[in-house]
Scaffold this active site. Structure first.
Site, mmCIF file in Angstrom:
data_model
loop_
_atom_site.group_PDB
_atom_site.id
_atom_site.type_symbol
_atom_site.label_atom_id
_atom_site.label_comp_id
_atom_site.label_asym_id
_atom_site.label_seq_id
_atom_site.Cartn_x
_atom_site.Cartn_y
_atom_site.Cartn_z
ATOM 1 N N HIS A 190 10.833 -5.495 -7.673
ATOM 2 C CA HIS A 190 9.731 -5.307 -6.737
ATOM 3 C C HIS A 190 9.733 -3.917 -6.113
ATOM 4 O O HIS A 190 8.751 -3.501 -5.513
ATOM 5 C CB HIS A 190 9.808 -6.374 -5.648
ATOM 6 C CG HIS A 190 8.550 -6.556 -4.884
ATOM 7 N ND1 HIS A 190 7.354 -6.934 -5.473
ATOM 8 C CD2 HIS A 190 8.277 -6.415 -3.565
ATOM 9 C CE1 HIS A 190 6.416 -7.016 -4.552
ATOM 10 N NE2 HIS A 190 6.944 -6.702 -3.379
ATOM 11 N N TYR A 216 -1.242 -1.237 4.035
ATOM 12 C CA TYR A 216 -0.521 -2.485 3.753
ATOM 13 C C TYR A 216 -1.211 -3.678 4.416
ATOM 14 O O TYR A 216 -1.720 -4.543 3.752
ATOM 15 C CB TYR A 216 0.930 -2.354 4.218
ATOM 16 C CG TYR A 216 1.801 -3.518 3.809
ATOM 17 C CD1 TYR A 216 2.306 -3.601 2.517
ATOM 18 C CD2 TYR A 216 2.110 -4.547 4.709
ATOM 19 C CE1 TYR A 216 3.100 -4.674 2.125
ATOM 20 C CE2 TYR A 216 2.910 -5.617 4.321
ATOM 21 C CZ TYR A 216 3.398 -5.677 3.040
ATOM 22 O OH TYR A 216 4.182 -6.733 2.649
ATOM 23 N N SER A 270 2.521 -4.687 -3.330
ATOM 24 C CA SER A 270 2.905 -6.015 -2.864
ATOM 25 C C SER A 270 1.724 -6.637 -2.108
ATOM 26 O O SER A 270 0.655 -6.825 -2.684
ATOM 27 C CB SER A 270 4.163 -5.921 -1.999
ATOM 28 O OG SER A 270 4.730 -7.182 -1.783
ATOM 29 N N ASP A 325 10.633 -8.376 -11.537
ATOM 30 C CA ASP A 325 10.142 -8.616 -10.184
ATOM 31 C C ASP A 325 10.204 -10.115 -9.900
ATOM 32 O O ASP A 325 9.375 -10.889 -10.393
ATOM 33 C CB ASP A 325 8.708 -8.105 -10.034
ATOM 34 C CG ASP A 325 8.248 -8.092 -8.579
ATOM 35 O OD1 ASP A 325 8.866 -8.796 -7.756
ATOM 36 O OD2 ASP A 325 7.271 -7.382 -8.268
#
Length: 713
Positions: free
Chosen positions: A682, A484, A564, A647
């Site tokens: 999302h 991430y 994301s 989203d």
């Protein structure tokens, strides 16, 4: 995710290398849907930037809808021809069918927790009159829609446990609608609160109403309009929302958001003031014992993170990283709030302080020690008493409650251990199992180890590796690299059914802790933000190179995945090093780094990214923006982009434009596909049925394109 140990499944799965080769040869190059281009050129501080697929940002247009339909037709047609796709889905479905619980919350002698009997699309909220009593259903979100796309987004109980405020979100949107339910009868009161986003609820001590934050009703497109000017309100039960009392707003600063929390004694409303996604915040309060009291700006410099823990009358206990990038606990007497009067209760240590709670007049303080949880107990004076004896190396969450409580609960999980719920006695220091799941997975066949490698600039970065025991280091292991790297978020060990299936398929799961995250405190976070964002990509590329150099895998066997901000990570990695990876899965990613701030809550990310509105920021954003660094004539690895039509966090236009551009630029034979989920957002609140379909498709795509030879032994 695991596969049944049967000859039938093994035949289907073990034969897929040859089947995959034949499929690729028979079908030839993919023909992508024709995406029109428009003459759109933007001037960024003297630099002309073309945006030929700008029209795809309008998700409601007929042209966009037609393009989406054609892309999905191509993608699902491709996936349907993968012979073992159904076997992966079946195994994933079977594994997911196990009973799960969340950490209980106790209010008024009642215990509230969520439960899933296995394949329910949404968790069911239960309530029990005592810890050992048979629970009953308080709220079943699965009954709120026919397809499981309405999710429970939050809940808050009164001190006496008699009323519950709860929020629901539809189709994965961040927008929530809040209601109030009588716990005894299970029936809703007439109260309805709308246009809530990024807010919980906190009841006044008397249970007559609650505090919450909301935005004004959107004027145009609710899923795309920017979200500014959040306001903090108090809702009195039995009155319409239009009569809610405005507690605090900042018309002078459109970016400020507010979270109201009533203290345990009911005497104060603590207001967390946030701005963007920076961990830094302001901390205000209102004296609720004085009806006409003004909001007091206790900490208003926006110079650090300040999280209210509890209070001893006018003395507030606060977790902060001011002058302590890994965190410390301090006490501020609100009667004498000057910094010179602050007292350090628990000083900074070598490890990252994550959370703190006060239960039974003790501080329970959670730390990250190289991305693994360690919990320490201190008295209210700050004296260390002992460590909580956790079940192993992994992640623990919970330890909440009130100052007078004689018990607390926590969850514990690892890469190969499903989440177990424990009850903890703060006095004796003993943990006991409250709820333990049973999963059709033999964890004894696998192991996790943590390694450390050096990034491009020499920074030491940790990485967890999980795989079958007696692994051969021959460079032929299919490996999934997931990360991430942003927004102060820490990636810690956690059990995942999809990842378990990956392990059973013979794969390695690798999870590095990149800069930009919160694993080592604010310095680690800031080292991966704004002009230093390239450090995150270098850390990730360094992990891939280490895995290859140490013979865990090789480029043709290495897949990368992220969602994301992690989708941005994958987009940047594949555009910077298309030669390094065998397959890529960029999911709901921030791909257009020049326009992200123009939609919904995107402006809030400028604390990590910067903004193209600023000339200096534009330089580094343009240098790595995935959309703007795709190059015609490049041979990109097999890629399946994913997004969803609802989203409203990272709007789908990011992935739409990235997919159209990458398909046009692809010079090699590898597929570039985009999978667009409907009635989903999302990720939060996604029905399990959709999650299983999505994950089975991802694993099928990766396995097929890496020529995976499944080993079920």
């Amino acid at each position: 995710m695991t596969f049944p140990h049967t000859n039938v499944v093994c035949v289907v799965l073990c034969a897929f290398v040859a089947a995959g080769s034949a499929f690729a040869a028979d079908n030839g190059p993919l023909v992508y849907p024709k995406a029109k281009t428009v003459d759109q050129v933007d001037d960024y501080h003297g630099v002309k930037v073309v945006d030929p697929y700008r029209w795809l940002e309008d998700t409601d247009s007929a042209d966009t809808k037609a393009w989406v339909e054609e892309e999905n037709k191509l993608t699902f047609g491709y996936l349907e021809k993968i012979p073992y796709r159904s076997a992966i889905r079946e195994r994933m479905t079977k594994l997911w069918n196990f009973e799960r619980f969340t950490v209980p919350e106790q209010q008024g002698g009642r215990y509230f927790y969520q439960h899933n009997n296995g394949l329910q699309n949404q968790n069911v909220l239960l309530v029990a009159e005592s810890l050992n009593a048979e629970p009953r259903v308080l709220l079943d979100p699965n009954t709120l829609s026919s397809d499981g796309t309405v999710a429970l987004a939050g809940e808050a109980m009164t001190d006496d446990g008699k009323l519950m405020a709860y929020g629901t979100a539809a189709s994965g949107s961040d927008w929530e609608e809040w209601h109030v339910r009588d716990v005894s009868t299970g029936k809703d009161l007439p109260d309805v609160i709308k246009w809530v986003k990024f807010s919980g609820a906190s009841w006044s001590k008397d249970g007559k109403g609650f505090y919450y934050s909301r935005y004004d009703e959107p004027k145009d497109a609710a899923l795309r309009d920017t979200n500014y000017f959040q306001k903090l309100y108090y809702h009195m039960l039995g009155t319409p929302q239009s009569e809610d009392k405005l507690i605090y707003e900042r018309p002078d600063n459109k970016e400020m958001g507010f979270g109201g929390q009533v203290t345990e004694d009911g005497n104060y409303l603590v207001i967390v003031v946030w701005q963007g996604t920076s961990p830094k915040n302001r901390l205000y309060y209102k004296d609720l014992t004085k009806p006409d009291s003004e909001v007091v700006k206790l900490l208003d410099d926006f110079d650090a993170e300040y999280r209210f823990i509890n209070n001893d009358g006018p003395v507030f206990w606060i977790r902060t990283d001011l002058d302590a990038p890994r965190g410390r606990l301090i006490a501020i007497d609100t009667r004498h709030p000057e910094k010179s009067n602050w007292k350090t209760v628990v000083p900074q240590t070598a490890d990252k302080l994550e959370e703190a709670n006060v239960v039974d007049n003790l501080f329970l303080v959670s730390y990250l020690k190289d991305a693994r949880t360690e919990v320490r107990v201190h008295d209210l004076g700050g004296r260390f008493l002992r460590n909580v004896d956790l079940p192993g190396i992994g992640s623990a969450f919970g330890f909440g409650g009130k100052r007078k409580d004689k018990e607390t609960f926590y969850s514990f999980t690892s890469f190969i251990s499903p989440t177990t719920i424990y009850r903890y006695d703060p006095v004796t220091g003993e943990s006991s199992v409250f709820k333990k799941p049973k999963v059709d997975f033999d964890a004894t066949r696998y192991e996790t180890k943590q390694v450390f490698y050096n990034s491009k600039d020499g920074t030491r970065v940790p990485m967890f590796l999980t795989y079958k025991k007696r692994l051969k280091l021959d460079g032929q292991n299919l490996t999934l690299l997931y990360a991430y790297g942003g927004f102060d978020i820490s990636l810690t060990p956690a059990f995942s059914i999809p990842n378990v299936v990956w392990l059973e398929m013979g794969g390695i799961y690798a999870q590095p802790n990149l800069r930009g995250g919160g694993e080592y405190g604010e310095d680690w976070h800031l080292a991966g933000t704004k002009g230093k964002k390239q450090n995150v990509f270098d850390d990730f590329i360094g992990a891939a190179e280490w895995l290859i150099a140490n013979k865990y895998t090789s480029t043709p066997k290495l897949a990368i995945r992220g969602g994301s901000n992690g989708g941005l990570l994958i987009g940047a990695a594949l555009t910077q090093r298309p030669d390094l990876f065998g397959a890529t899965l960029p999911l709901v990613g921030v791909m257009d780094m020049l326009r992200f701030q123009k939609f919904t809550i995107g402006w809030a990310w400028t604390s990590d990214y910067g903004s193209s509105d600023n000339a200096e920021d534009f330089k580094w954003l343009y240098a790595y923006s995935p959309l703007h660094n795709l190059k015609p004539g490049t041979k990109y690895p097999p890629t399946m982009i994913a997004t969803a039509d609802h989203d409203d966090r990272v709007v789908p236009g990011h992935s739409f434009k990235f997919a159209a551009t990458m398909q046009a630029d692809q010079a090699g034979p590898a597929p570039v596909l985009i999978r667009i989920e409907t009635k989903a957002g999302h990720g939060a609140g996604k029905p399990i049925s959709k999650t299983i379909e999505e994950m089975a498709d991802e694993w099928s795509f990766v396995a097929y394109n890496l020529g995976m030879n499944v080993d079920l032994q």
